[in-house]
Design a protein around this motif. Structure first.
Motif, PDB file in Angstrom:
ATOM      1  N   ALA A  63       0.821  -1.220   0.000  1.00 23.08           N
ATOM      2  CA  ALA A  63       0.000   0.000   0.000  1.00 23.08           C
ATOM      3  C   ALA A  63       0.854   1.269   0.000  1.00 23.08           C
ATOM      4  CB  ALA A  63      -0.927  -0.007   1.211  1.00 23.08           C
ATOM      5  N   LEU A  64       2.082   1.173   0.532  1.00 27.36           N
ATOM      6  CA  LEU A  64       2.948   2.356   0.645  1.00 27.36           C
ATOM      7  C   LEU A  64       3.815   2.586  -0.589  1.00 27.36           C
ATOM      8  CD1 LEU A  64       4.252   1.956   4.323  1.00 27.36           C
ATOM      9  CD2 LEU A  64       2.430   3.452   3.523  1.00 27.36           C
ATOM     10  N   ARG A  65       3.758   1.678  -1.562  1.00 28.16           N
ATOM     11  CA  ARG A  65       4.662   1.758  -2.716  1.00 28.16           C
ATOM     12  C   ARG A  65       4.549   3.093  -3.464  1.00 28.16           C
ATOM     13  NH1 ARG A  65       7.327  -2.463  -4.910  1.00 28.16           N
ATOM     14  NH2 ARG A  65       7.138  -1.583  -7.000  1.00 28.16           N
TER      15      ARG A  65
ATOM     16  N   ALA B 256      -7.016   3.969  -7.344  1.00 26.44           N
ATOM     17  CA  ALA B 256      -5.960   3.679  -8.318  1.00 26.44           C
ATOM     18  C   ALA B 256      -5.089   4.908  -8.517  1.00 26.44           C
ATOM     19  CB  ALA B 256      -6.586   3.237  -9.637  1.00 26.44           C
ATOM     20  N   GLY B 257      -3.778   4.710  -8.551  1.00 29.33           N
ATOM     21  CA  GLY B 257      -2.840   5.817  -8.727  1.00 29.33           C
ATOM     22  C   GLY B 257      -2.534   6.049 -10.199  1.00 29.33           C
ATOM     23  N   GLY B 258      -1.411   6.709 -10.459  1.00 29.35           N
ATOM     24  CA  GLY B 258      -0.983   6.953 -11.828  1.00 29.35           C
ATOM     25  C   GLY B 258      -1.906   7.844 -12.633  1.00 29.35           C
TER      26      GLY B 258
ATOM     27  N   THR C 132      -0.254   2.705 -20.983  1.00 32.31           N
ATOM     28  CA  THR C 132      -0.960   2.620 -19.702  1.00 32.31           C
ATOM     29  C   THR C 132      -0.785   1.227 -19.110  1.00 32.31           C
ATOM     30  OG1 THR C 132      -3.028   1.863 -20.702  1.00 32.31           O
ATOM     31  CG2 THR C 132      -2.678   4.251 -20.580  1.00 32.31           C
ATOM     32  N   ARG C 133      -1.136   1.098 -17.840  1.00 33.52           N
ATOM     33  CA  ARG C 133      -1.084  -0.214 -17.187  1.00 33.52           C
ATOM     34  C   ARG C 133      -2.100  -0.237 -16.051  1.00 33.52           C
ATOM     35  NH1 ARG C 133       4.533  -0.594 -13.812  1.00 33.52           N
ATOM     36  NH2 ARG C 133       3.733  -2.700 -13.480  1.00 33.52           N
TER      37      ARG C 133
ATOM     38  N   SER D 123       0.170  -2.450  -7.819  1.00 27.39           N
ATOM     39  CA  SER D 123       0.186  -1.918  -6.435  1.00 27.39           C
ATOM     40  C   SER D 123       0.559  -0.447  -6.394  1.00 27.39           C
ATOM     41  CB  SER D 123       1.140  -2.729  -5.547  1.00 27.39           C
ATOM     42  OG  SER D 123       0.671  -4.037  -5.371  1.00 27.39           O
ATOM     43  N   ILE D 124       0.113   0.315  -7.416  1.00 25.82           N
ATOM     44  CA  ILE D 124       0.296   1.775  -7.417  1.00 25.82           C
ATOM     45  C   ILE D 124      -1.030   2.381  -6.963  1.00 25.82           C
ATOM     46  CG2 ILE D 124       0.927   3.804  -8.771  1.00 25.82           C
ATOM     47  CD1 ILE D 124       3.168   1.762  -8.477  1.00 25.82           C
TER      48      ILE D 124
END
Length: 539
Positions: free
Chosen positions: A162-164, A411-413, A488-489, A495-496
């Motif tokens: 979660a911290l990645r 979701a990040g990114g 994209t991914r 885990s981002i």
């Protein structure tokens, strides 16, 4: 009847040397320009590929970092409107501990969009109303974008994953090493009531030298100093802390002592020795076996403390003294003398160990939940790198604190921002009146985050954002910007993840700061005190 005596100018109302700006062309435009400049500085620092900024503060200290809160704080912004954005970023740092760059960038982009709308002739009232509707809709909609919740906050693996994103955005490439270290430090001291987790109980001790990969975790509170005497280990420690020098205090009045022969000199020295020995015996009689002093320790005092089997440690930092008092329950005394029972602190063990080639004093008190402490011994080649690593660890620990209250992640990114932008564009199309243009501008401002991530990664922003919209339309809602290769991914698989509450608070603070700046139509700055008199003739 009141006669027409003419108007009164503002110069007659205020002191000489004041500054006055009014209206859209002067006040509003200047405020927006200042906030845009601040936003431009920090925008290139977003994401894992964000650029560092080199800031030298007023004391001459050098900072090399991509942490927006540190950049804005050390720049010492003085423009009143830009300072509002800086304060919003500082509030985010204090309350959440992360996502400070989003506050500055989003606020600046919102004001840039407002400037474009003003040039098109939209009234400020409609822009403010549109922005208010948009950010409230975002705060409601973001709750539905949660993709994962941490089931067990005592699981090091779950916490580490979660911290990645948090650590990667500050120290790209080191997340595989730092995240497990932070997770272990937090998990091993989390109390039974997880929401009572205290971020101050995870400490960082910086030792220059070696590489980052030589950093390790120690249980307990660590001072990067050796003890003053020969006693190095004490169990079941009773601690007294002195904020003053460990020596006989000087008298308030000055006086001369006339010594006529050697015997009188010996007696004078002996009386001083007896006075110090008496104080040390009184301290030892209370059961104290560890003494911590913030100021100097005289040779004679150290001699008698050694004879009384009391371990002596010097700690010049008032911040470390405060943390030690909190850990042990001791009270920092302003006088050298025997402490009262309630002023004595406790620890299970106090020992001097060699950590990373340097003698360090470790205080361990695991008998009470609230006094459990973890210390990460951080290694790096330069002091600037150590400071930047420490900030990344601090962000990770703060996010863990937020996880103990709300463990939802989005979701990040840039995936979350783009989904909210799409939602606002749809909402703007259904909104009647001029407010719809402001809502659409808010959506464009949210697109800045994924666009900047792609730009910082060296990708073609237009095609990348188009591909991301296409993926979301095709149902791949967790896709975000892939910083490793063009395209994209799936952020959930990688885990981002961004913490939901931290993102929500950042959007709220940025929106409120931008709206506050837009509400200002007059700036009046009084002449600063000090300096030359503007009315005084030169020479």
């Amino acid at each position: 009847m009141l006669g027409g005596t003419g108007g009164i100018a503002l110069t007659e109302l205020l002191k000489d040397g004041h500054k006055h700006f009014q209206g859209i062309d002067e006040a509003v435009a200047k405020n927006i320009e200042a906030c845009k400049k601040l936003s431009t500085i920090t925008r290139t620092s977003i994401g894992p590929n964000g650029m560092n900024k080199m800031v030298v503060n007023h004391l001459g200290k050098l900072f090399v970092t991509n942490d927006a809160a540190t950049i804005v704080k050390e720049m010492e912004v003085i423009h009143p409107a830009a300072k509002l954005v800086a304060l919003a970023s500082q509030t985010q740092k204090e309350e959440i501990g992360d996502t400070t760059n989003l506050v500055v960038v989003l606020a600046g982009t919102l004001l840039e969009g407002a400037e474009a709308l003003l040039r098109q002739g939209l009234p400020i009232a409609d822009i403010i109303a549109g922005y208010t509707k948009a950010y409230r809709a975002c705060l409601t909609h973001i709750d539905s974008l949660s993709v994962k919740s941490i089931e067990n906050i005592r699981s090091e693996e779950e916490v580490s994953n979660a911290l990645r994103a948090t650590v990667c955005s500050k120290q790209n490439g080191l997340e595989d090493f730092l995240c497990p270290l932070i997770a272990k430090a937090c998990v091993q001291i989390v109390p039974k009531e997880a929401s009572q987790f205290n971020v101050d109980n995870v400490r960082v001790a910086k030792i220059q030298g070696m590489s980052v990969y030589d950093s390790f975790l120690v249980k307990g509170f660590v001072l990067t100093r050796d003890s003053e005497g020969t006693i190095k280990h004490v169990t079941d420690a009773k601690i007294v802390v002195f904020g003053t020098e460990v020596d006989l205090s000087a008298t308030e009045t000055k006086g001369n002592v006339l010594i006529k022969n050697a015997e009188e000199l010996m007696n004078y020295s002996k009386s001083e020795e007896e006075a110090i020995e008496k104080i040390v015996q009184e301290i030892a009689a209370t059961g104290v076996n560890v003494l911590v002093a913030q100021s100097t320790i005289s040779e004679m005092s150290l001699h008698f403390l050694e004879r009384a089997k009391i371990m002596v440690i010097k700690c010049p930092s008032k911040f470390e003294i405060a943390r030690l008092c909190k850990l042990s329950g001791a009270t920092s005394l302003a006088r050298f003398g025997a402490p009262l029972p309630e002023e004595i602190g406790k620890a299970d063990r106090v020992s001097v160990d060699e950590l990373g080639g340097q003698p360090c004093t470790t205080f361990v008190r695991d008998s009470l939940e609230q006094t459990k402490v973890s210390t990460i011994i951080l290694r790096a080649s330069t002091s600037n790198h150590l400071d930047d690593l420490s900030r990344a660890i601090d962000n990770g620990v703060n996010i863990y604190k937020q996880m103990t209250k709300d463990s939802r992640f989005v979701a990040g990114g840039g995936a979350c921002e783009l989904r909210m932008a799409a939602h606002l564009k749809e909402m703007g199309g259904k909104t009647p009146g001029l407010e719809q243009y402001a809502i659409k501008k808010y959506a464009e401002a949210l697109e800045t985050i994924p666009r900047t991530l792609a730009e910082n990664a060296g990708q073609d922003t237009t095609s990348t954002i188009s591909n991301l919209y296409a993926d979301h339309t095709a149902g791949k809602l967790n896709h975000g910007i892939n910083i490793d290769s063009p395209g994209t991914r799936d952020m959930l698989e990688a885990s981002i993840l961004d913490h939901l509450v931290s993102k929500k608070e950042a959007m709220r603070l940025a929106s409120e700061a931008a709206i506050t700046v837009l509400r200002v139509d007059t700036i009046i700055m009084a002449r600063q005190s000090g300096g030359p008199d503007p009315n005084r003739a030169p020479g």
